[in-house]
Design an enzyme around this catalytic site. Structure first.
Site, PDB file in Angstrom:
ATOM      1  N   PHE A  58     -27.067 -71.542  72.256  1.00  0.00           N
ATOM      2  CA  PHE A  58     -26.627 -72.489  73.275  1.00  0.00           C
ATOM      3  C   PHE A  58     -25.763 -71.804  74.330  1.00  0.00           C
ATOM      4  O   PHE A  58     -25.755 -72.206  75.497  1.00  0.00           O
ATOM      5  CB  PHE A  58     -25.848 -73.642  72.617  1.00  0.00           C
ATOM      6  CG  PHE A  58     -25.565 -74.784  73.540  1.00  0.00           C
ATOM      7  CD1 PHE A  58     -26.550 -75.723  73.816  1.00  0.00           C
ATOM      8  CD2 PHE A  58     -24.330 -74.928  74.134  1.00  0.00           C
ATOM      9  CE1 PHE A  58     -26.306 -76.784  74.680  1.00  0.00           C
ATOM     10  CE2 PHE A  58     -24.065 -75.987  74.993  1.00  0.00           C
ATOM     11  CZ  PHE A  58     -25.056 -76.913  75.268  1.00  0.00           C
ATOM     12  N   ALA A  81     -32.150 -66.837  67.903  1.00  0.00           N
ATOM     13  CA  ALA A  81     -33.038 -67.393  66.878  1.00  0.00           C
ATOM     14  C   ALA A  81     -32.560 -68.803  66.557  1.00  0.00           C
ATOM     15  O   ALA A  81     -31.423 -68.991  66.138  1.00  0.00           O
ATOM     16  CB  ALA A  81     -33.042 -66.526  65.628  1.00  0.00           C
ATOM     17  N   VAL A  82     -33.429 -69.766  66.792  1.00  0.00           N
ATOM     18  CA  VAL A  82     -33.131 -71.163  66.498  1.00  0.00           C
ATOM     19  C   VAL A  82     -34.130 -71.617  65.436  1.00  0.00           C
ATOM     20  O   VAL A  82     -35.343 -71.607  65.674  1.00  0.00           O
ATOM     21  CB  VAL A  82     -33.240 -72.044  67.760  1.00  0.00           C
ATOM     22  CG1 VAL A  82     -32.918 -73.491  67.423  1.00  0.00           C
ATOM     23  CG2 VAL A  82     -32.330 -71.520  68.860  1.00  0.00           C
ATOM     24  N   ILE A  83     -33.600 -71.983  64.281  1.00  0.00           N
ATOM     25  CA  ILE A  83     -34.446 -72.355  63.148  1.00  0.00           C
ATOM     26  C   ILE A  83     -34.239 -73.834  62.840  1.00  0.00           C
ATOM     27  O   ILE A  83     -33.104 -74.299  62.728  1.00  0.00           O
ATOM     28  CB  ILE A  83     -34.112 -71.479  61.923  1.00  0.00           C
ATOM     29  CG1 ILE A  83     -34.289 -69.995  62.286  1.00  0.00           C
ATOM     30  CG2 ILE A  83     -34.995 -71.858  60.727  1.00  0.00           C
ATOM     31  CD1 ILE A  83     -33.725 -69.030  61.275  1.00  0.00           C
ATOM     32  N   ALA A  86     -32.434 -79.656  58.870  1.00  0.00           N
ATOM     33  CA  ALA A  86     -32.703 -81.015  58.409  1.00  0.00           C
ATOM     34  C   ALA A  86     -32.499 -82.054  59.508  1.00  0.00           C
ATOM     35  O   ALA A  86     -32.857 -83.217  59.343  1.00  0.00           O
ATOM     36  CB  ALA A  86     -31.808 -81.328  57.215  1.00  0.00           C
ATOM     37  N   THR A  87     -31.929 -81.642  60.645  1.00  0.00           N
ATOM     38  CA  THR A  87     -31.688 -82.570  61.754  1.00  0.00           C
ATOM     39  C   THR A  87     -32.452 -82.107  62.989  1.00  0.00           C
ATOM     40  O   THR A  87     -33.119 -81.075  62.970  1.00  0.00           O
ATOM     41  CB  THR A  87     -30.182 -82.624  62.096  1.00  0.00           C
ATOM     42  OG1 THR A  87     -29.791 -81.357  62.646  1.00  0.00           O
ATOM     43  CG2 THR A  87     -29.345 -82.934  60.863  1.00  0.00           C
ATOM     44  N   HIS A  89     -31.009 -81.051  65.683  1.00  0.00           N
ATOM     45  CA  HIS A  89     -30.079 -80.196  66.424  1.00  0.00           C
ATOM     46  C   HIS A  89     -30.788 -79.023  67.089  1.00  0.00           C
ATOM     47  O   HIS A  89     -30.505 -78.668  68.239  1.00  0.00           O
ATOM     48  CB  HIS A  89     -28.980 -79.708  65.477  1.00  0.00           C
ATOM     49  CG  HIS A  89     -27.990 -78.799  66.118  1.00  0.00           C
ATOM     50  ND1 HIS A  89     -28.016 -77.436  65.937  1.00  0.00           N
ATOM     51  CD2 HIS A  89     -26.946 -79.051  66.941  1.00  0.00           C
ATOM     52  CE1 HIS A  89     -27.030 -76.885  66.627  1.00  0.00           C
ATOM     53  NE2 HIS A  89     -26.371 -77.839  67.243  1.00  0.00           N
ATOM     54  N   ARG A 128     -41.389 -63.289  63.190  1.00  0.00           N
ATOM     55  CA  ARG A 128     -41.339 -63.080  64.643  1.00  0.00           C
ATOM     56  C   ARG A 128     -40.357 -61.990  65.048  1.00  0.00           C
ATOM     57  O   ARG A 128     -40.341 -61.552  66.190  1.00  0.00           O
ATOM     58  CB  ARG A 128     -41.023 -64.396  65.346  1.00  0.00           C
ATOM     59  CG  ARG A 128     -42.167 -65.372  65.197  1.00  0.00           C
ATOM     60  CD  ARG A 128     -41.929 -66.680  65.871  1.00  0.00           C
ATOM     61  NE  ARG A 128     -43.030 -67.573  65.558  1.00  0.00           N
ATOM     62  CZ  ARG A 128     -42.907 -68.872  65.375  1.00  0.00           C
ATOM     63  NH1 ARG A 128     -41.723 -69.439  65.492  1.00  0.00           N
ATOM     64  NH2 ARG A 128     -43.959 -69.602  65.090  1.00  0.00           N
TER      65      ARG A 128
END
Length: 155
Positions: A58, A81-83, A86-87, A89, A128
Site C-alpha cells: 500500500f 506481494a499481496v496474498i 480470509a478477508t 483486504h 511467481r
C-alpha cells in the site's frame, strides 16, 4: 508508414529506482534479486540502482512517485506481494497500489513499473517469485528497461 519506435533491452548507462515492500519479504526479496539480475544481464550496472524499502504494498505508490519526480531515474520499479487472506483486504491493497503507481508515471512522465505479485495462495506467490514461473521481479525490470529506452527515443 511513419516512424516506428520500439524500446530496446539495453540497460547500459541507465539508472533505476526500485521500491520494495518489506511485507512478505521472503517473496519480495526474491523479486528484488530477479530485478537486479535482469538489469545486470541487459548491460546495466547494479551500482546505478537505488533501492527503497517500504512497509507494505500500500505504501509503494508514494515512494515510487517521489523517486520518479526526482529526475534521477530512467524508470522506477515497484515490487511487492499481496496474498489473498480470509478477508477482502488484499483487493484494496492491490488495487490502490496499482492505481497509485499508474498515476505516478502519468504525473511524472517516468515509467513506473508494477511488479507486485498478487496471488490467491502463498504457493502461487512463491511460484511467481521464480520457482515454477518466471520471476516477476525479473519481468518487471525487463519492462522498465524497454520503457526507459522507448522514452529516451521519444525525447
Amino acid at each position: 508508414m511513419g516512424t516506428t519506435y520500439e524500446g530496446k533491452l539495453k540497460a547500459e548507462g541507465m539508472t533505476f529506482g526500485i521500491v520494495t515492500s518489506r511485507y512478505n519479504e521472503f517473496i519480495t526479496g526474491k523479486l528484488l534479486s530477479g530485478a537486479l539480475d535482469a538489469i545486470a544481464r541487459h548491460g546495466g550496472s547494479v551500482e546505478q540502482v537505488d533501492v527503497a524499502w517500504v512497509p507494505g504494498s500500500f505504501e509503494l505508490p508514494l515512494v515510487v512517485r517521489k523517486l520518479a519526480a526526482s529526475g534521477k531515474y530512467h524508470a522506477v520499479i515497484a515490487l511487492g506481494a499481496v496474498i489473498r487472506g480470509a478477508t477482502t483486504h488484499h483487493e484494496y491493497v492491490a488495487g490502490e497500489s496499482a492505481k497509485g503507481i499508474a498515476q505516478a508515471q502519468l504525473e511524472t512522465g517516468v515509467p513506473c513499473i508494477y511488479g507486485v505479485v498478487t496471488a490467491d495462495t502463498l504457493e502461487q506467490a512463491i511460484e511467481r517469485a521464480g520457482t515454477k514461473m518466471p520471476n516477476r521481479g525479473f519481468e518487471a525490470a525487463v519492462s522498465a528497461i524497454e520503457m526507459a529506452d522507448l522514452m529516451r527515443q521519444l525525447g
